[in-house]
Design an enzyme around this catalytic site. Structure first.
Site, PDB file in Angstrom:
ATOM      1  CG  MET A 267      -1.978  -1.016   1.331  1.00 32.77           C
ATOM      2  SD  MET A 267      -2.922  -1.200  -0.191  1.00 32.77           S
ATOM      3  CE  MET A 267      -3.843   0.322  -0.029  1.00 32.77           C
TER       4      MET A 267
ATOM      5  CG  ASP B  65       0.433  -5.320  10.928  1.00 29.44           C
ATOM      6  OD1 ASP B  65       0.718  -6.693  11.019  1.00 29.44           O
ATOM      7  OD2 ASP B  65       0.937  -4.769   9.687  1.00 29.44           O
TER       8      ASP B  65
END
Length: 337
Positions: free
Chosen positions: A26, A147
């Site tokens: 991304m 994460d």
């Protein structure tokens, strides 16, 4: 975007891109020079895999832009020396997506270090305690990282870790960006309760931290498989093999890598156990302190083979979570989430 005298790209007339530092699906992170303040910074450029996203799916592009701005707000709310500092956000009509201007951390990532060699238990405990402090600071202002993994722990030149990439952080009062049915996070380090569809809580970050430290000392991930689905299935239905190189860190791993979040050690207990392990004095599994409280958690004993009656399909016990300790002998699994 315009060109400076050097011919390099200059973002917002101020930030001159110098070199790529890394990237993922991304976006890209750049080393840049702040021409106004005359200092080096890191610029995070959001760049979807499909450059035409904004044209054919404006809603998805708007969601991505909102997520970038949410990362900026999340970082700005966490004031801690073990969390990367955000300086500025470039959000103008000249760019499809915002750019994040952040502190430049020049010591590489924990993943870079682990690619060379595993960590010693005491070294891993010291690093883990600092990352835990960053997580607790985030949790205190309502942010879950979601994460935690070696690639998201950067190292300052003095060896101190810095937690970064809050791009998928879940802010409690901002839940509209959660996409139903999507997997947000890295499967290898995802807590079981999140794999099964739950939002999880701060304890889910603790699981990810503990799994990261397990990998750091053992040199491999115990349940990584050939595909994402196989890894997720293993995390749900297989027991973690007891660590062999964890030493004083074993008690912490055994207390936090517990599949049932209700029985997982909390942040305060985890910090105490990491502090003991960092001094090389982690208790042997099952030891008790002077007050009779467990200072460590016993590894699960090997299961005793006993005959089981046949059960009609659909009436068996739920698949997914093993014994509360999470550790045990690796065995076959026959269900995929």
């Amino acid at each position: 975007m315009n060109d400076g005298e050097s011919g390099r790209r200059v973002i917002d007339g101020r930030f001159e891109l110098q070199a790529r530092l890394g990237g993922g699906g991304m976006g890209m992170v750049w080393r840049a020079r702040d021409l106004v303040l005359d200092r080096d910074v890191a610029l995070k450029e959001v760049r979807p895999t499909d450059p035409g996203l904004a044209e054919y799916d404006p809603h998805a592009a708007a969601m991505l832009r909102a997520r970038v701005l949410r990362e900026a707000r999340a970082l700005a709310r966490v004031d801690h020396h073990n969390v990367v500092t955000i300086h500025h956000v470039v959000d103008t009509d000249a760019y499809a997506y915002p750019w994040l201007v952040m502190e430049l951390v020049t010591g590489g990532s924990l993943q870079d270090r682990l690619d060379k060699r595993p960590l010693e238990p005491v070294e891993a405990a010291r690093l883990g305690r600092e990352v835990l402090a960053a997580l607790r600071a985030a949790h205190d202002v309502g942010i879950q990282h979601r994460d935690v993994k070696p690639a998201n722990v950067l190292m300052r030149p003095d060896g101190r870790p810095v937690l970064t990439d809050f791009g998928i952080a879940a802010i409690r009062e901002s839940t509209t960006l959660t996409v139903t049915g999507s997997i947000i996070g890295t499967p290898d380090y995802m807590a079981p309760e999140r794999i099964t569809g739950g939002e999880g809580g701060p304890g889910s970050d603790l699981w990810s931290l503990a799994m990261m430290l397990y990998v750091a000392v053992e040199g491999h991930h115990p349940l990584r498989r050939g595909t994402t689905l196989a890894t997720l299935a293993a995390l749900l239905s297989e027991e973690l093999p007891p660590p062999l190189r964890a030493g004083a860190l074993t008690g912490f791993l055994n207390a936090v890598l517990v599949k049932d979040p209700a029985r997982r050690a909390d942040a305060e207990t985890a910090d105490r156990m990491l502090a003991e392990a960092a001094e090389g004095r982690g208790a042997a599994p099952g030891a008790l302190d002077g007050a009779g409280a467990a200072t460590s958690y016993r590894l699960a004993p090997p299961p005793v083979s006993t005959p089981t009656p046949s059960v009609p399909a659909g009436f068996g016990p739920p698949v997914g979570f093993g014994p509360p300790t999470g550790f045990g002998p690796t065995g076959p699994h026959d269900a995929v989430p």
